[in-house]
Motif scaffolding. Structure first.
Motif, PDB file in Angstrom:
ATOM      1  N   ILE A  47       0.838  -1.205   0.000  1.00  0.00           N
ATOM      2  CA  ILE A  47       0.000   0.000   0.000  1.00  0.00           C
ATOM      3  C   ILE A  47       0.871   1.253   0.000  1.00  0.00           C
ATOM      4  CG2 ILE A  47      -1.619   1.334   1.423  1.00  0.00           C
ATOM      5  CD1 ILE A  47      -2.878  -1.427   2.189  1.00  0.00           C
ATOM      6  N   GLU A  48       1.946   1.236   0.790  1.00  0.00           N
ATOM      7  CA  GLU A  48       2.870   2.376   0.826  1.00  0.00           C
ATOM      8  C   GLU A  48       3.540   2.584  -0.538  1.00  0.00           C
ATOM      9  OE1 GLU A  48       3.750   5.001   2.827  1.00  0.00           O
ATOM     10  OE2 GLU A  48       1.915   4.325   3.794  1.00  0.00           O
ATOM     11  N   GLU A  49       3.955   1.490  -1.153  1.00  0.00           N
ATOM     12  CA  GLU A  49       4.583   1.587  -2.478  1.00  0.00           C
ATOM     13  C   GLU A  49       3.619   2.170  -3.492  1.00  0.00           C
ATOM     14  OE1 GLU A  49       6.750  -1.790  -4.084  1.00  0.00           O
ATOM     15  OE2 GLU A  49       7.244  -2.410  -2.038  1.00  0.00           O
ATOM     16  N   ARG A  50       2.366   1.749  -3.439  1.00  0.00           N
ATOM     17  CA  ARG A  50       1.350   2.285  -4.362  1.00  0.00           C
ATOM     18  C   ARG A  50       1.205   3.791  -4.176  1.00  0.00           C
ATOM     19  NH1 ARG A  50      -3.156  -1.021  -6.750  1.00  0.00           N
ATOM     20  NH2 ARG A  50      -4.269   0.931  -6.630  1.00  0.00           N
ATOM     21  N   LYS A  51       1.158   4.224  -2.915  1.00  0.00           N
ATOM     22  CA  LYS A  51       1.036   5.662  -2.633  1.00  0.00           C
ATOM     23  C   LYS A  51       2.234   6.420  -3.193  1.00  0.00           C
ATOM     24  CE  LYS A  51      -1.606   5.375   1.669  1.00  0.00           C
ATOM     25  NZ  LYS A  51      -1.529   5.554   3.135  1.00  0.00           N
ATOM     26  N   ASP A  52       3.435   5.887  -2.962  1.00  0.00           N
ATOM     27  CA  ASP A  52       4.655   6.552  -3.435  1.00  0.00           C
ATOM     28  C   ASP A  52       4.688   6.646  -4.957  1.00  0.00           C
ATOM     29  OD1 ASP A  52       5.451   6.793  -0.820  1.00  0.00           O
ATOM     30  OD2 ASP A  52       6.920   5.166  -0.895  1.00  0.00           O
ATOM     31  N   GLU A  84      -0.078   6.449 -17.756  1.00  0.00           N
ATOM     32  CA  GLU A  84       1.221   6.220 -17.122  1.00  0.00           C
ATOM     33  C   GLU A  84       1.034   5.750 -15.667  1.00  0.00           C
ATOM     34  OE1 GLU A  84       5.333   8.777 -16.516  1.00  0.00           O
ATOM     35  OE2 GLU A  84       3.728   9.642 -17.747  1.00  0.00           O
ATOM     36  N   ALA A  85       0.086   6.379 -14.967  1.00  0.00           N
ATOM     37  CA  ALA A  85      -0.208   6.002 -13.576  1.00  0.00           C
ATOM     38  C   ALA A  85      -0.746   4.573 -13.517  1.00  0.00           C
ATOM     39  CB  ALA A  85      -1.214   6.972 -12.967  1.00  0.00           C
ATOM     40  N   THR A  86      -1.634   4.235 -14.422  1.00  0.00           N
ATOM     41  CA  THR A  86      -2.202   2.889 -14.466  1.00  0.00           C
ATOM     42  C   THR A  86      -1.119   1.847 -14.712  1.00  0.00           C
ATOM     43  OG1 THR A  86      -4.329   3.739 -15.231  1.00  0.00           O
ATOM     44  CG2 THR A  86      -3.887   1.412 -15.639  1.00  0.00           C
ATOM     45  N   ALA A  87      -0.226   2.142 -15.631  1.00  0.00           N
ATOM     46  CA  ALA A  87       0.876   1.213 -15.926  1.00  0.00           C
ATOM     47  C   ALA A  87       1.776   1.025 -14.706  1.00  0.00           C
ATOM     48  CB  ALA A  87       1.694   1.715 -17.110  1.00  0.00           C
ATOM     49  N   ALA A  88       2.066   2.110 -14.004  1.00  0.00           N
ATOM     50  CA  ALA A  88       2.922   2.030 -12.809  1.00  0.00           C
ATOM     51  C   ALA A  88       2.249   1.202 -11.712  1.00  0.00           C
ATOM     52  CB  ALA A  88       3.243   3.431 -12.306  1.00  0.00           C
ATOM     53  N   ILE A  89       0.959   1.412 -11.513  1.00  0.00           N
ATOM     54  CA  ILE A  89       0.218   0.658 -10.496  1.00  0.00           C
ATOM     55  C   ILE A  89       0.122  -0.812 -10.879  1.00  0.00           C
ATOM     56  CG2 ILE A  89      -2.094   0.329  -9.508  1.00  0.00           C
ATOM     57  CD1 ILE A  89      -0.429   2.568  -8.201  1.00  0.00           C
ATOM     58  N   ASN A  90      -0.158  -1.092 -12.152  1.00  0.00           N
ATOM     59  CA  ASN A  90      -0.237  -2.488 -12.596  1.00  0.00           C
ATOM     60  C   ASN A  90       1.080  -3.216 -12.356  1.00  0.00           C
ATOM     61  OD1 ASN A  90      -2.898  -2.256 -13.380  1.00  0.00           O
ATOM     62  ND2 ASN A  90      -2.420  -1.883 -15.524  1.00  0.00           N
ATOM     63  N   GLU A  91       2.180  -2.515 -12.565  1.00  0.00           N
ATOM     64  CA  GLU A  91       3.501  -3.113 -12.348  1.00  0.00           C
ATOM     65  C   GLU A  91       3.678  -3.491 -10.872  1.00  0.00           C
ATOM     66  OE1 GLU A  91       8.130  -1.717 -12.595  1.00  0.00           O
ATOM     67  OE2 GLU A  91       6.774  -0.972 -14.160  1.00  0.00           O
TER      68      GLU A  91
END
Length: 149
Positions: A47-52, A84-91
């Motif tokens: 969860i912290e990583e997602r926020k960052d 770009e945000a979606t791709a980062a979160i999916n990763e």
């Protein structure tokens, strides 16, 4: 030998939720409690990583604060950067969360033994979480079983 369970980050909450619903006794219950704590810690990291990762994509107001979305706790993303945000979160969602449980091996084995033939039925998300959990527990303990044959 180090014993681990590996799940995708996005699977952690479902695994933790499933574990909380199981009716277990004694050592199996203690194993479940230890595993819930380990899964919860990994989920908190996730969860912290997602926020960052989302931070650079969040729309800010004039004061530099995040613009809140319609639902509580949600934020508005910068429209041009949504892909770009979606791709980062999916990763991040797909990254492996490795849970090391060697020191609790005996309790985890009791948990595995108690749920391998669990009498209740599972459906939907619980059924998928049970399958994921059992795949990992079977992998962790199959060498022990083969060694005793």
């Amino acid at each position: 030998m180090t014993k681990t369970l590996t799940f995708k980050n996005e699977e952690l909450a479902a695994i933790g939720n499933l574990l909380g619903t199981l009716s277990l006794k004694n050592k199996a219950s203690r194993g479940r409690t230890k595993l819930i704590k380990l899964v919860s810690a990994k989920n908190d990291e996730y969860i912290e990583e997602r926020k960052d990762v989302l931070e650079p994509f969040i729309k800010k107001d004039e004061a530099g604060n995040s613009v809140e979305g319609d639902t509580p706790g949600s934020v508005v993303l910068i429209e041009e950067k949504q892909d770009e945000a979606t791709a980062a979160i999916n990763e991040i969602d797909e990254e492996s969360a490795v849970i090391e449980f060697t020191e609790y091996s005996e309790k985890m084995k009791a948990l595995y033994d108690a749920i391998v033939d669990y009498s209740s039925e599972f459906s939907n998300q619980d059924a998928m979480a049970y399958d994921l959990l059992m795949d990992q527990l079977e992998s962790a303990f199959e060498n022990e079983t083969e060694g005793t044959k």
